[in-house]
Design a protein around this motif. Structure first.
Motif, PDB file in Angstrom:
ATOM      1  N   VAL A  69      18.468   8.514  23.142  1.00  0.00           N
ATOM      2  CA  VAL A  69      17.032   8.665  22.907  1.00  0.00           C
ATOM      3  C   VAL A  69      16.773   8.470  21.416  1.00  0.00           C
ATOM      4  N   LEU A  70      15.694   7.785  21.101  1.00  0.00           N
ATOM      5  CA  LEU A  70      15.283   7.544  19.716  1.00  0.00           C
ATOM      6  C   LEU A  70      14.156   8.493  19.344  1.00  0.00           C
ATOM      7  N   VAL A  71      14.290   9.142  18.190  1.00  0.00           N
ATOM      8  CA  VAL A  71      13.214   9.968  17.623  1.00  0.00           C
ATOM      9  C   VAL A  71      12.773   9.277  16.343  1.00  0.00           C
ATOM     10  N   GLN A  72      11.543   8.782  16.320  1.00  0.00           N
ATOM     11  CA  GLN A  72      11.117   8.004  15.162  1.00  0.00           C
ATOM     12  C   GLN A  72       9.827   8.562  14.555  1.00  0.00           C
ATOM     13  N   SER A  73       9.824   8.578  13.219  1.00  0.00           N
ATOM     14  CA  SER A  73       8.669   9.041  12.439  1.00  0.00           C
ATOM     15  C   SER A  73       8.432   8.057  11.302  1.00  0.00           C
ATOM     16  N   HIS A  74       7.193   7.918  10.880  1.00  0.00           N
ATOM     17  CA  HIS A  74       6.943   7.126   9.676  1.00  0.00           C
ATOM     18  C   HIS A  74       6.630   8.067   8.516  1.00  0.00           C
ATOM     19  N   LEU A  75       7.094   7.675   7.348  1.00  0.00           N
ATOM     20  CA  LEU A  75       6.948   8.516   6.153  1.00  0.00           C
ATOM     21  C   LEU A  75       5.757   8.125   5.294  1.00  0.00           C
ATOM     22  N   MET A  94       5.872  15.636  12.486  1.00  0.00           N
ATOM     23  CA  MET A  94       6.949  15.250  13.400  1.00  0.00           C
ATOM     24  C   MET A  94       8.266  15.104  12.656  1.00  0.00           C
ATOM     25  N   ALA A  95       8.225  14.519  11.475  1.00  0.00           N
ATOM     26  CA  ALA A  95       9.449  14.394  10.676  1.00  0.00           C
ATOM     27  C   ALA A  95      10.018  15.773  10.366  1.00  0.00           C
ATOM     28  N   ALA A  96       9.149  16.706   9.989  1.00  0.00           N
ATOM     29  CA  ALA A  96       9.596  18.059   9.655  1.00  0.00           C
ATOM     30  C   ALA A  96      10.157  18.777  10.875  1.00  0.00           C
ATOM     31  N   MET A  97       9.502  18.638  12.035  1.00  0.00           N
ATOM     32  CA  MET A  97       9.991  19.292  13.246  1.00  0.00           C
ATOM     33  C   MET A  97      11.354  18.735  13.646  1.00  0.00           C
ATOM     34  N   PHE A 122      13.419   7.241  10.341  1.00  0.00           N
ATOM     35  CA  PHE A 122      12.307   7.655   9.478  1.00  0.00           C
ATOM     36  C   PHE A 122      11.908   6.394   8.708  1.00  0.00           C
ATOM     37  N   VAL A 123      10.757   5.818   9.052  1.00  0.00           N
ATOM     38  CA  VAL A 123      10.496   4.443   8.630  1.00  0.00           C
ATOM     39  C   VAL A 123       9.334   4.342   7.649  1.00  0.00           C
ATOM     40  N   ALA A 124       9.293   3.195   6.990  1.00  0.00           N
ATOM     41  CA  ALA A 124       8.224   2.840   6.061  1.00  0.00           C
ATOM     42  C   ALA A 124       7.159   2.018   6.783  1.00  0.00           C
ATOM     43  N   ASP A 125       6.000   1.903   6.176  1.00  0.00           N
ATOM     44  CA  ASP A 125       5.016   0.844   6.441  1.00  0.00           C
ATOM     45  C   ASP A 125       4.328   0.894   7.798  1.00  0.00           C
ATOM     46  N   GLU A 126       4.354   2.002   8.498  1.00  0.00           N
ATOM     47  CA  GLU A 126       3.631   2.042   9.775  1.00  0.00           C
ATOM     48  C   GLU A 126       2.131   1.916   9.567  1.00  0.00           C
ATOM     49  N   GLU A 127       1.641   2.430   8.430  1.00  0.00           N
ATOM     50  CA  GLU A 127       0.199   2.427   8.204  1.00  0.00           C
ATOM     51  C   GLU A 127      -0.336   1.061   7.777  1.00  0.00           C
ATOM     52  N   ASP A 128       0.534   0.064   7.683  1.00  0.00           N
ATOM     53  CA  ASP A 128       0.071  -1.305   7.511  1.00  0.00           C
ATOM     54  C   ASP A 128       0.502  -2.086   8.756  1.00  0.00           C
ATOM     55  N   GLN A 129       1.439  -2.993   8.640  1.00  0.00           N
ATOM     56  CA  GLN A 129       1.839  -3.780   9.806  1.00  0.00           C
ATOM     57  C   GLN A 129       3.309  -3.611  10.183  1.00  0.00           C
ATOM     58  N   GLY A 130       4.009  -2.688   9.518  1.00  0.00           N
ATOM     59  CA  GLY A 130       5.396  -2.418   9.885  1.00  0.00           C
ATOM     60  C   GLY A 130       6.385  -3.479   9.477  1.00  0.00           C
ATOM     61  N   VAL A 131       5.951  -4.433   8.642  1.00  0.00           N
ATOM     62  CA  VAL A 131       6.863  -5.519   8.269  1.00  0.00           C
ATOM     63  C   VAL A 131       7.972  -5.035   7.345  1.00  0.00           C
ATOM     64  N   GLY A 182      21.955   1.048  23.201  1.00  0.00           N
ATOM     65  CA  GLY A 182      22.088   2.154  24.149  1.00  0.00           C
ATOM     66  C   GLY A 182      20.881   3.051  24.249  1.00  0.00           C
ATOM     67  N   VAL A 183      19.836   2.802  23.447  1.00  0.00           N
ATOM     68  CA  VAL A 183      18.632   3.629  23.496  1.00  0.00           C
ATOM     69  C   VAL A 183      17.769   3.206  24.681  1.00  0.00           C
ATOM     70  N   GLU A 184      17.396   4.147  25.501  1.00  0.00           N
ATOM     71  CA  GLU A 184      16.570   3.859  26.675  1.00  0.00           C
ATOM     72  C   GLU A 184      15.127   4.298  26.481  1.00  0.00           C
ATOM     73  N   ALA A 185      14.923   5.384  25.719  1.00  0.00           N
ATOM     74  CA  ALA A 185      13.573   5.913  25.523  1.00  0.00           C
ATOM     75  C   ALA A 185      13.414   6.366  24.077  1.00  0.00           C
ATOM     76  N   ALA A 186      12.157   6.397  23.636  1.00  0.00           N
ATOM     77  CA  ALA A 186      11.844   6.837  22.278  1.00  0.00           C
ATOM     78  C   ALA A 186      10.655   7.782  22.316  1.00  0.00           C
ATOM     79  N   ILE A 187      10.628   8.712  21.371  1.00  0.00           N
ATOM     80  CA  ILE A 187       9.466   9.587  21.206  1.00  0.00           C
ATOM     81  C   ILE A 187       8.970   9.488  19.765  1.00  0.00           C
ATOM     82  N   SER A 188       7.653   9.641  19.639  1.00  0.00           N
ATOM     83  CA  SER A 188       7.061   9.576  18.307  1.00  0.00           C
ATOM     84  C   SER A 188       5.685  10.229  18.351  1.00  0.00           C
ATOM     85  N   GLU A 189       4.760   9.749  17.526  1.00  0.00           N
ATOM     86  CA  GLU A 189       3.482  10.408  17.288  1.00  0.00           C
ATOM     87  C   GLU A 189       2.479  10.242  18.428  1.00  0.00           C
ATOM     88  N   SER A 190       1.404  11.029  18.313  1.00  0.00           N
ATOM     89  CA  SER A 190       0.201  10.885  19.141  1.00  0.00           C
ATOM     90  C   SER A 190       0.398  11.281  20.595  1.00  0.00           C
TER      91      SER A 190
END
Length: 428
Positions: free
Chosen positions: A72-78, A113-116, A139-148, A164-172
């Protein structure tokens, strides 16, 4: 040492990671290095990747006790959107904890989410626990633009990290929404596509005092007026239909799928969770024309915030074309299709169970996001992406106005609730 989730969130807010778009951002490297240090201190070796100087992403993998299970992937943007201090009643980057809230830009979008996530990892380290399956962290950059510089770049250049990742969780998703004592918890299982457009009107330049039937400004504003007045048809996705049925049942509201607008009107406050996801939207947001008041310009341009539902892009393009005045053309600035994850999965069931374990009265429903997230990137790898950043919120707390809004804040008790829910979900 056990780390406090509110303090973790406040520390992250103090890194000004404002993303101004167009490749311009601040503080992402410092925030990423801070996250990497916490991971290292808690026995999780981090990998830092930069597609451009200071646009830093942090990746890590925690091995599970059963390597045969999908990861499982846990992803947050910084990064965060800009905040004008003159509009706020407190410093948006001071990271204060006051009156039971963590205050500042990014408190709900999405340094919470990053803190949790970091708090859960710290729990595991202190207590000597490991999850059942591999947990991949991003923990990624640039989500608030276009993610490039963030998720899209990682998917294109470092897809092997997500093997091997089948599912991911993130914001909203996963936050409580109180409707007359009924607590809905919408989990994001879909989001509308992003297909922003630029309109260009070309006419005949001339003196402002003279008659001109080829005025580019007039052609452009005529087109925009038609577009703004147009109501796109209802298009129900499986997620939205399931939300209407589930929320309607919980709230005792008659659900008529042949009269979606009437059904939404009967949902009361819960209408806010669905009203923007039953149609495509084409919203004029930017205009540019002219350089002097007495000169008719030869060109005029506008930009549209365009959001689409699955399978609607051809219909939407034809509609826009039919609304454009003579001399006006369109082009895509961005084109990311809508995404939808299945509801009838063990992943969704496990998220719902984790919420109900902490709040037995929770009514869990699938939810379609009106905007977009990095799910559009990770879904390209075949990963089922869910909006699951659990928070327990006090009745009346306007969570939806916090993201990108003024005086952004998140309740401390909500963060602590989220840590417990995430721990249950990720450990099981």
């Amino acid at each position: 040492m056990t780390l406090d989730v509110a303090q973790l969130c406040a520390q992250l807010i103090r890194f000004d990671t404002t993303n101004r778009g167009g490749g311009s951002s601040e503080g992402e490297r410092e925030a990423a290095e801070h996250v990497a240090a916490i991971l290292q201190d808690n026995g999780v070796p981090p990998t830092l990747l930069e597609p451009a100087p200071r646009r830093t992403n942090v990746l890590a993998r925690i091995p599970g006790t059963d390597p045969s299970l999908p990861a499982v992937l846990v992803q947050s943007h910084l990064d965060v959107v800009p905040a004008d201090p003159a509009e706020w009643s407190f410093d948006p980057f001071a990271g204060e904890i006051r009156d039971g809230y963590v205050l500042g830009r990014g408190a709900v979008d999405m340094k919470d989410m990053a803190a949790m996530t970091l708090a859960v990892l710290n729990r595991w380290h202190v207590e000597g626990r490991r999850p059942r399956r591999d947990v991949v962290l991003a923990f990624v950059a640039d989500e608030e633009d276009q993610g490039v510089y963030g998720a899209h770049w990682l998917v294109e250049h470092h897809a092997a990290y997500f093997t091997g990742v089948e599912a991911a969780i993130s914001e909203s998703g996963g936050f409580s929404f109180d409707v007359d004592g009924v607590r809905l918890y919408p989990i994001g299982t879909a989001e509308r596509g992003t297909s922003h457009m630029k309109l260009t009107a070309v006419g005949r330049a001339g003196h402002g005092s003279r008659k001109n039937a080829q005025n580019a400004v007039t052609a452009l504003v005529t087109s925009l007026a038609r577009i703004a007045a147009y109501e796109h048809p209802v298009r129900l996705t499986p997620t939205v239909e399931a939300f209407l049925v589930g929320a309607g049942k919980a709230l005792g509201v008659e659900v008529d799928l042949d009269d979606v607008d009437g059904t939404i009107a009967r949902l009361g406050p819960a209408a806010k969770l669905v009203e923007n996801t039953v149609r495509c939207s084409t919203t004029p947001t930017m205009l540019q024309a002219g350089y002097k008041v007495n000169v008719i310009p030869g060109t005029a341009t506008a930009q549209l915030d365009v959001r689409t539902l699955p399978g609607t892009i051809d219909e939407l393009e034809a509609t826009i074309d039919s609304l454009l005045a003579d001399g006006v053309t369109r082009e895509f600035l961005e084109h990311q299709p809508a995404v939808e994850a299945p509801v009838d999965t063990a992943w969704f069931a496990a998220m719902a169970e984790a919420l109900r374990d902490e709040d037995p009265a929770a009514v869990v429903v699938p939810h379609c996001l009106g905007g977009g997230t990095d799910a559009k990137a990770f879904s390209r790898l075949g990963i089922h992406c869910y909006g699951f950043s659990p928070l327990s919120l006090p009745a009346g707390f306007d969570y939806r106005s916090m993201a990108h809004g003024v005086d952004e804040r998140v309740p401390v008790e909500g963060l602590e609730f989220g840590v417990r829910v995430l721990d249950r979900f990720l450990s099981s």
